[in-house]
Design a protein around this motif. Structure first.
Motif, short mmCIF file in Angstrom:
data_model
loop_
_atom_site.label_atom_id
_atom_site.label_comp_id
_atom_site.label_asym_id
_atom_site.label_seq_id
_atom_site.Cartn_x
_atom_site.Cartn_y
_atom_site.Cartn_z
N GLU A 142 0.83 -1.21 0.00
CA GLU A 142 0.00 0.00 0.00
C GLU A 142 0.86 1.26 0.00
O GLU A 142 0.59 2.22 -0.72
N LEU A 143 1.93 1.25 0.79
CA LEU A 143 2.81 2.42 0.85
C LEU A 143 3.60 2.60 -0.44
O LEU A 143 3.74 3.72 -0.94
N PHE A 144 4.11 1.52 -1.00
CA PHE A 144 4.86 1.63 -2.26
C PHE A 144 3.98 2.16 -3.37
O PHE A 144 4.42 2.97 -4.20
N LEU A 145 2.74 1.70 -3.41
CA LEU A 145 1.83 2.16 -4.45
C LEU A 145 1.40 3.60 -4.23
O LEU A 145 1.20 4.34 -5.19
N GLY A 146 1.25 3.99 -2.97
CA GLY A 146 0.79 5.34 -2.68
C GLY A 146 1.87 6.40 -2.78
O GLY A 146 1.66 7.47 -3.35
N ALA A 147 3.04 6.11 -2.22
CA ALA A 147 4.10 7.11 -2.16
C ALA A 147 5.24 6.84 -3.12
O ALA A 147 6.07 7.72 -3.37
N GLY A 148 5.32 5.63 -3.66
CA GLY A 148 6.44 5.27 -4.51
C GLY A 148 7.55 4.62 -3.71
O GLY A 148 7.65 4.79 -2.49
N TYR A 149 8.38 3.89 -4.41
CA TYR A 149 9.45 3.16 -3.74
C TYR A 149 10.43 4.11 -3.05
O TYR A 149 10.77 3.92 -1.87
N GLU A 150 10.89 5.12 -3.76
CA GLU A 150 11.93 6.00 -3.22
C GLU A 150 11.47 6.76 -1.98
O GLU A 150 12.26 7.05 -1.09
N ARG A 151 10.18 7.10 -1.92
CA ARG A 151 9.67 7.92 -0.81
C ARG A 151 9.12 7.09 0.34
O ARG A 151 8.56 7.64 1.29
N GLY A 184 14.93 -8.18 5.73
CA GLY A 184 16.31 -7.79 5.56
C GLY A 184 16.56 -6.35 5.17
O GLY A 184 17.52 -5.74 5.64
N SER A 185 15.70 -5.78 4.33
CA SER A 185 15.92 -4.43 3.83
C SER A 185 14.67 -3.94 3.11
O SER A 185 13.73 -4.72 2.87
N LYS A 186 14.67 -2.67 2.74
CA LYS A 186 13.55 -2.15 1.95
C LYS A 186 13.52 -2.84 0.59
O LYS A 186 12.44 -3.16 0.07
N GLU A 187 14.69 -3.08 0.01
CA GLU A 187 14.75 -3.78 -1.26
C GLU A 187 14.14 -5.17 -1.14
O GLU A 187 13.41 -5.63 -2.03
N GLY A 188 14.43 -5.84 -0.01
CA GLY A 188 13.93 -7.19 0.20
C GLY A 188 12.42 -7.24 0.30
O GLY A 188 11.78 -8.14 -0.27
#
Length: 205
Positions: A27-36, A58-62
């Motif tokens: 939900e957050l990635f779709l709403g704010a984008g990966y970088e934000r 492990g990480s945000k990337e994970g």
């Protein structure tokens, strides 16, 4: 539990926690984008601390990659089901496309998570996302190859990637033209690719 003592909150199982984190992160990635989106944002929205997120992914990337992989599961399952439902390649292709575009129609946001351009991403994450896309293209190649045993595998691989990329791009076009019926989009895609398939199938070894 002693009388008057407040009920204890049940601890989530590891599997339930992982799914909760994926739901929140998606939900957050779709709403704010990966970088934000940060690990702190994900932890706060899930009501936990950052170390718990790190423990699971492990990480945000994970966790981003885990979101993409989870979203891709029903697509790959639908492709398998479409090809197992018939021995006719045109029917297989048509049903596979319909399943793909049904996913877009049902949940455009999740589709964007899978297929929106991610050129802003670099490094290992970008490589991992490309491998996920190639995995679906390889699945298409494996399914197509059953009908084209005499065709050079490299040609089939290139054809499968052309299908995968073309279907993604037509999906973006459809998002910009929502008035078009799904059946019409499927019909367009079949008309674009079946002639190329038939040409390969009729070619002499």
């Amino acid at each position: 539990m002693a009388e008057g003592e407040p009920p204890r909150r049940r601890r989530m199982t590891r599997t339930a926690r992982e799914q909760q984190l994926l739901d929140v992160a998606e939900e957050l990635f779709l709403g704010a984008g990966y970088e934000r989106t940060s690990i702190e944002d994900i932890a706060r929205a899930a009501g936990i601390t950052r170390p718990v997120v790190y423990e699971h992914y492990g990480s945000k990337e994970g966790i981003y990659l885990a979101c993409v992989r989870r979203a891709r599961v029903p697509l790959n399952e639908a492709l398998h089901a479409a090809f197992e439902s018939s021995d006719d390649p045109v029917e297989q292709f048509t049903r596979g496309l319909d399943a793909y575009y049904a996913l877009l129609e049902r949940d455009a946001n999740r589709w964007r998570l899978l297929f929106s351009p991610n050129g802003v991403l670099t490094g290992p994450l970008a490589d991992d996302l490309l491998r996920e896309r190639f995995r679906t293209a390889n699945l298409i190649a494996d399914l197509v190859e059953t009908h084209l045993p005499h065709v050079d595998p490299q040609r089939i691989d290139a054809f499968a990637h052309a299908i995968s990329g073309g279907v993604e791009q037509l999906g973006r076009w459809w998002l910009a033209h929502p008035e078009v019926e799904r059946a019409q989009v499927v019909e367009y895609q079949v008309a674009f690719f079946i002639p190329a398939f038939e040409a390969m199938r009729s070619a002499r070894p």
